[in-house]
Design an enzyme around this catalytic site. Structure first.
Site, PDB file in Angstrom:
ATOM      1  N   ALA A  18      23.476 -22.928 -16.301  1.00  0.00           N
ATOM      2  CA  ALA A  18      24.023 -21.572 -16.276  1.00  0.00           C
ATOM      3  C   ALA A  18      25.505 -21.584 -16.608  1.00  0.00           C
ATOM      4  O   ALA A  18      25.989 -20.831 -17.466  1.00  0.00           O
ATOM      5  CB  ALA A  18      23.779 -20.923 -14.911  1.00  0.00           C
ATOM      6  N   ALA A  46      21.576 -30.020 -10.742  1.00  0.00           N
ATOM      7  CA  ALA A  46      20.145 -29.739 -10.560  1.00  0.00           C
ATOM      8  C   ALA A  46      19.474 -29.478 -11.899  1.00  0.00           C
ATOM      9  O   ALA A  46      18.304 -29.828 -12.098  1.00  0.00           O
ATOM     10  CB  ALA A  46      19.963 -28.550  -9.623  1.00  0.00           C
ATOM     11  N   SER A  47      20.203 -28.863 -12.825  1.00  0.00           N
ATOM     12  CA  SER A  47      19.630 -28.599 -14.145  1.00  0.00           C
ATOM     13  C   SER A  47      19.168 -29.892 -14.816  1.00  0.00           C
ATOM     14  O   SER A  47      18.107 -29.942 -15.454  1.00  0.00           O
ATOM     15  CB  SER A  47      20.655 -27.902 -15.045  1.00  0.00           C
ATOM     16  OG  SER A  47      21.025 -26.644 -14.529  1.00  0.00           O
ATOM     17  N   ALA A  50      15.695 -31.053 -13.825  1.00  0.00           N
ATOM     18  CA  ALA A  50      14.528 -30.219 -14.129  1.00  0.00           C
ATOM     19  C   ALA A  50      13.594 -30.955 -15.071  1.00  0.00           C
ATOM     20  O   ALA A  50      13.959 -31.268 -16.198  1.00  0.00           O
ATOM     21  CB  ALA A  50      14.983 -28.894 -14.739  1.00  0.00           C
ATOM     22  N   GLY A  52       9.958 -30.140 -15.708  1.00  0.00           N
ATOM     23  CA  GLY A  52       8.840 -29.453 -16.341  1.00  0.00           C
ATOM     24  C   GLY A  52       9.137 -28.837 -17.682  1.00  0.00           C
ATOM     25  O   GLY A  52       8.527 -29.180 -18.696  1.00  0.00           O
ATOM     26  N   GLY A  53      10.080 -27.905 -17.743  1.00  0.00           N
ATOM     27  CA  GLY A  53      10.383 -27.278 -19.019  1.00  0.00           C
ATOM     28  C   GLY A  53      11.036 -25.927 -18.870  1.00  0.00           C
ATOM     29  O   GLY A  53      11.504 -25.554 -17.791  1.00  0.00           O
ATOM     30  N   GLU A 119       1.698 -24.231 -16.792  1.00  0.00           N
ATOM     31  CA  GLU A 119       2.104 -24.538 -15.426  1.00  0.00           C
ATOM     32  C   GLU A 119       1.498 -23.494 -14.497  1.00  0.00           C
ATOM     33  O   GLU A 119       0.916 -22.498 -14.950  1.00  0.00           O
ATOM     34  CB  GLU A 119       3.635 -24.591 -15.289  1.00  0.00           C
ATOM     35  CG  GLU A 119       4.242 -25.810 -15.969  1.00  0.00           C
ATOM     36  CD  GLU A 119       5.716 -25.992 -15.658  1.00  0.00           C
ATOM     37  OE1 GLU A 119       6.350 -25.024 -15.209  1.00  0.00           O
ATOM     38  OE2 GLU A 119       6.230 -27.101 -15.884  1.00  0.00           O
ATOM     39  N   HIS A 247       8.650 -26.878  -3.275  1.00  0.00           N
ATOM     40  CA  HIS A 247       7.812 -27.438  -4.337  1.00  0.00           C
ATOM     41  C   HIS A 247       6.662 -28.197  -3.675  1.00  0.00           C
ATOM     42  O   HIS A 247       6.880 -28.962  -2.735  1.00  0.00           O
ATOM     43  CB  HIS A 247       8.613 -28.373  -5.236  1.00  0.00           C
ATOM     44  CG  HIS A 247       7.952 -28.618  -6.552  1.00  0.00           C
ATOM     45  ND1 HIS A 247       6.848 -29.436  -6.673  1.00  0.00           N
ATOM     46  CD2 HIS A 247       8.215 -28.152  -7.799  1.00  0.00           C
ATOM     47  CE1 HIS A 247       6.470 -29.461  -7.937  1.00  0.00           C
ATOM     48  NE2 HIS A 247       7.274 -28.691  -8.653  1.00  0.00           N
ATOM     49  N   ARG A 293       3.246 -21.596  -6.402  1.00  0.00           N
ATOM     50  CA  ARG A 293       3.775 -22.714  -5.618  1.00  0.00           C
ATOM     51  C   ARG A 293       3.683 -22.513  -4.109  1.00  0.00           C
ATOM     52  O   ARG A 293       3.398 -23.460  -3.365  1.00  0.00           O
ATOM     53  CB  ARG A 293       5.236 -22.962  -6.015  1.00  0.00           C
ATOM     54  CG  ARG A 293       5.378 -23.592  -7.369  1.00  0.00           C
ATOM     55  CD  ARG A 293       6.833 -23.775  -7.741  1.00  0.00           C
ATOM     56  NE  ARG A 293       6.946 -24.480  -9.009  1.00  0.00           N
ATOM     57  CZ  ARG A 293       8.090 -24.737  -9.616  1.00  0.00           C
ATOM     58  NH1 ARG A 293       9.224 -24.321  -9.087  1.00  0.00           N
ATOM     59  NH2 ARG A 293       8.110 -25.390 -10.769  1.00  0.00           N
ATOM     60  N   HIS A 354      12.927 -26.675  -2.603  1.00  0.00           N
ATOM     61  CA  HIS A 354      13.134 -26.843  -4.037  1.00  0.00           C
ATOM     62  C   HIS A 354      14.038 -25.788  -4.661  1.00  0.00           C
ATOM     63  O   HIS A 354      14.903 -26.103  -5.481  1.00  0.00           O
ATOM     64  CB  HIS A 354      11.774 -26.831  -4.737  1.00  0.00           C
ATOM     65  CG  HIS A 354      11.828 -27.091  -6.204  1.00  0.00           C
ATOM     66  ND1 HIS A 354      12.344 -28.246  -6.749  1.00  0.00           N
ATOM     67  CD2 HIS A 354      11.426 -26.335  -7.258  1.00  0.00           C
ATOM     68  CE1 HIS A 354      12.254 -28.206  -8.071  1.00  0.00           C
ATOM     69  NE2 HIS A 354      11.721 -27.050  -8.423  1.00  0.00           N
ATOM     70  N   ARG A 389       9.329 -17.896  -7.065  1.00  0.00           N
ATOM     71  CA  ARG A 389       9.646 -18.113  -8.479  1.00  0.00           C
ATOM     72  C   ARG A 389       8.455 -18.629  -9.261  1.00  0.00           C
ATOM     73  O   ARG A 389       7.795 -19.588  -8.862  1.00  0.00           O
ATOM     74  CB  ARG A 389      10.802 -19.102  -8.590  1.00  0.00           C
ATOM     75  CG  ARG A 389      11.205 -19.434 -10.033  1.00  0.00           C
ATOM     76  CD  ARG A 389      12.444 -20.296 -10.059  1.00  0.00           C
ATOM     77  NE  ARG A 389      12.225 -21.631  -9.561  1.00  0.00           N
ATOM     78  CZ  ARG A 389      11.834 -22.664 -10.286  1.00  0.00           C
ATOM     79  NH1 ARG A 389      11.581 -22.508 -11.578  1.00  0.00           N
ATOM     80  NH2 ARG A 389      11.691 -23.858  -9.759  1.00  0.00           N
ATOM     81  N   SER A 394      13.461 -20.680 -14.165  1.00  0.00           N
ATOM     82  CA  SER A 394      14.838 -20.871 -13.693  1.00  0.00           C
ATOM     83  C   SER A 394      15.785 -21.241 -14.832  1.00  0.00           C
ATOM     84  O   SER A 394      16.891 -20.689 -14.933  1.00  0.00           O
ATOM     85  CB  SER A 394      14.895 -21.929 -12.590  1.00  0.00           C
ATOM     86  OG  SER A 394      14.305 -23.134 -13.015  1.00  0.00           O
TER      87      SER A 394
END
Length: 521
Positions: A18, A46-47, A50, A52-53, A119, A247, A293, A354, A389, A394
């Site tokens: 961000a 944290a980015s 990540a 998954g995608g 997902e 998570h 989730r 998470h 979420r 995100s």
């Protein structure tokens, strides 16, 4: 400690996706940016973790279907305007910035087409990925591009202490009558043990989440709610903090660290099984392992209680070994380092804190309720996520609100006049910090939040947590006021504040919604 002053157009606190998005956009506009991070390296975010995608769009996809799925996962309490924005603008920004400008190496099929995966709670395969290192690849591309911008300065090992506002820090007592306005931050330069004053025309919080308040988390060390606590002390509106997403699948091992096992494994067909080897998710939800989730995490929690076990298993060993190693190289290596070959046997997993769906309340341009203060990314609450979420939204939220915040800063600077007020110098305390007290207080917060304000809550648990955290926060505030400043002490103070904010939100919400799962005593 001494004190010196820096002036900048825009101060960005945080170097995740961000913050990097906003910084790159501002740099291309010729606006001076100062970015700070408490980490030793800007990529320690944290980015970067990540796996998954990032959400894109699939063949036959459309914004209406995407909006529906975001709102369903969000338990029906998402902000409709924010969902509309991310669903309509998001994919275009992915293509323009990540694909064309930064040329992020997203995985492709043999024919050159984008490799899209599914997902949980997604009706279509619309997730872009770079193996299981999507965040790291995006972050690397952003930082490489930003490093060549002369108008951007990145200060590492600099911890934000508090935001500066006219009403709290101006030397002119008459400034209390003006509208609440942020003018920068006090920042601890940890190398020099010095608090500096950074004055900024616009300040953007991009500090990430709060997972470190919990005993088990997938979050990095800095995710302790710093931005939330600082914004709260300025008087900014905070909302939806009861919605902390756990998570479902973090690698269970003897050490406290919990390595994330990406939801993409379940998207690719991994099965959740109990100690007896039986799949169990269909007993909890018709969608099975691809339910949202919060449902999957609670199902695992209940299955563990039913069996009296400390974990369940995630099994993808029925897939070809070479395919697993290529598709999930980081996860494969992490499991192997813990003595688990995921191509041969199932992986022990447990839920872990998470993502914070709530945060500092913002509008569609990232503006908070404090003038000249914005918040983007996980620290913010745009309302996209509602009560829970949807997977892989995100990073897309980081991108969309990062761009819009930068554009809003440019509009403000083109139309407004700024003057930097005279600010009180930081007054240091010199008493040495008792590190044993720091450690003990942190463990009290983590255990209290995990046991009483965690995955499953009850009124009695929340009441007990209030007694513990209220007294602890008072002690920590005294401790903070008397001790020499350090990153650890700043984090402890902020953690105690945010723990109370989460607890207060949870106690006020008497309905069991999304991540806020409330059982009767």
């Amino acid at each position: 400690m001494t004190n010196h002053r820096i002036e900048t157009d825009c101060l960005i606190i945080g170097t995740g996706m961000a913050g990097c998005t906003a910084a790159l956009e501002l740099a291309d506009m010729g606006i001076r940016v100062t970015m700070i991070t408490r980490a030793e390296k800007p990529a320690d975010t944290a980015s970067s973790m990540a796996q998954g995608g990032i959400m894109f769009h699939a063949e036959g996809d459309n914004p209406a279907q995407l909006k529906k799925e975001i709102e369903q996962a969000g338990a029906g309490i998402c902000n409709p305007a924010a969902v509309e924005l991310i669903a309509t603008e998001g994919p275009a920004w992915v293509e323009k910035i990540l694909m064309k400008h930064l040329q992020v190496p997203f995985d492709r099929n043999d024919d050159g087409s984008l490799s899209l995966t599914g997902e949980a709670a997604h009706g279509l395969h619309r997730i872009l990925h770079c193996g299981d290192q999507t965040g790291a690849q995006i972050e690397r591309a952003f930082l490489q591009e930003i490093s060549g911008k002369k108008t951007v300065t990145i200060l590492t090992e600099h911890t934000a202490v508090d935001l500066l506002t006219l009403s709290h820090h101006s030397l002119d007592p008459r400034d209390i009558y003006k509208s609440p306005r942020c003018v920068g931050a006090y920042v601890l330069d940890r190398r020099k043990s010095e608090v500096i004053t950074i004055l900024a025309k616009e300040t953007i919080l991009a500090t990430g989440g709060l997972g470190q308040l919990y005993l088990h988390t997938t979050n990095p060390a800095g995710a302790r709610g710093d931005g939330l606590a600082m914004a709260y002390r300025t008087g900014a509106r905070i909302m939806n903090l009861e919605y902390v997403q756990f998570h479902p699948t973090a690698l269970y091992r003897e050490t406290p660290e919990r390595f994330l096992i990406s939801e993409a494994l379940r998207g690719e067909g991994a099965r959740l099984i109990n100690r007896a080897g039986a799949e169990f998710m269909k007993r909890y939800d018709d969608r099975g392992a691809l339910a949202p989730r919060d449902i999957v995490a609670r199902a695992i929690h209940d299955e563990m209680l039913r069996e009296g076990s400390e974990w369940v298993y995630l099994d993808i060993s029925h897939k070809p070994a070479d395919w697993i190693k290529k598709r999930f190289p980081s996860i494969y290596k992490a499991c192997l380092a813990s003595g688990i070959d995921m191509t041969q046997k199932p992986v022990p997993v447990v839920p872990a804190a998470h993502y914070s769906c709530g945060g500092v309340a913002v509008d569609l341009d990232g503006n908070t309720t404090i003038q000249n203060l914005k918040a983007i990314g996980e620290v913010a609450c745009s309302g996209v996520h509602g009560g829970n979420r949807l997977a892989s939204t995100s990073l897309l939220e980081d991108l969309v609100w990062g761009v819009r915040a930068a554009q809003n800063v440019q509009r403000r600077m083109n139309s407004g006049r700024y003057d930097f007020p005279d600010i009180r110098l930081w007054e240091p305390e010199m008493e040495a910090v008792d590190r044993d007290l720091l450690t003990q207080d942190w463990m009290t917060i983590k255990h209290t939040m995990w046991n009483y304000v965690g995955l499953v809550r009850t009124p009695k648990r929340l009441e007990r947590a209030q007694r513990i955290l209220r007294d602890l926060a008072d002690e920590i505030e005294k401790f903070y006021g008397d001790s020499a400043l350090s990153d650890e002490l700043i984090g402890l103070r902020n953690g105690a504040t945010v723990a109370q904010l989460i607890l207060t939100a949870a106690r006020r919400n008497h309905s069991s919604i999304g991540c806020h799962y409330l059982r009767s005593d």
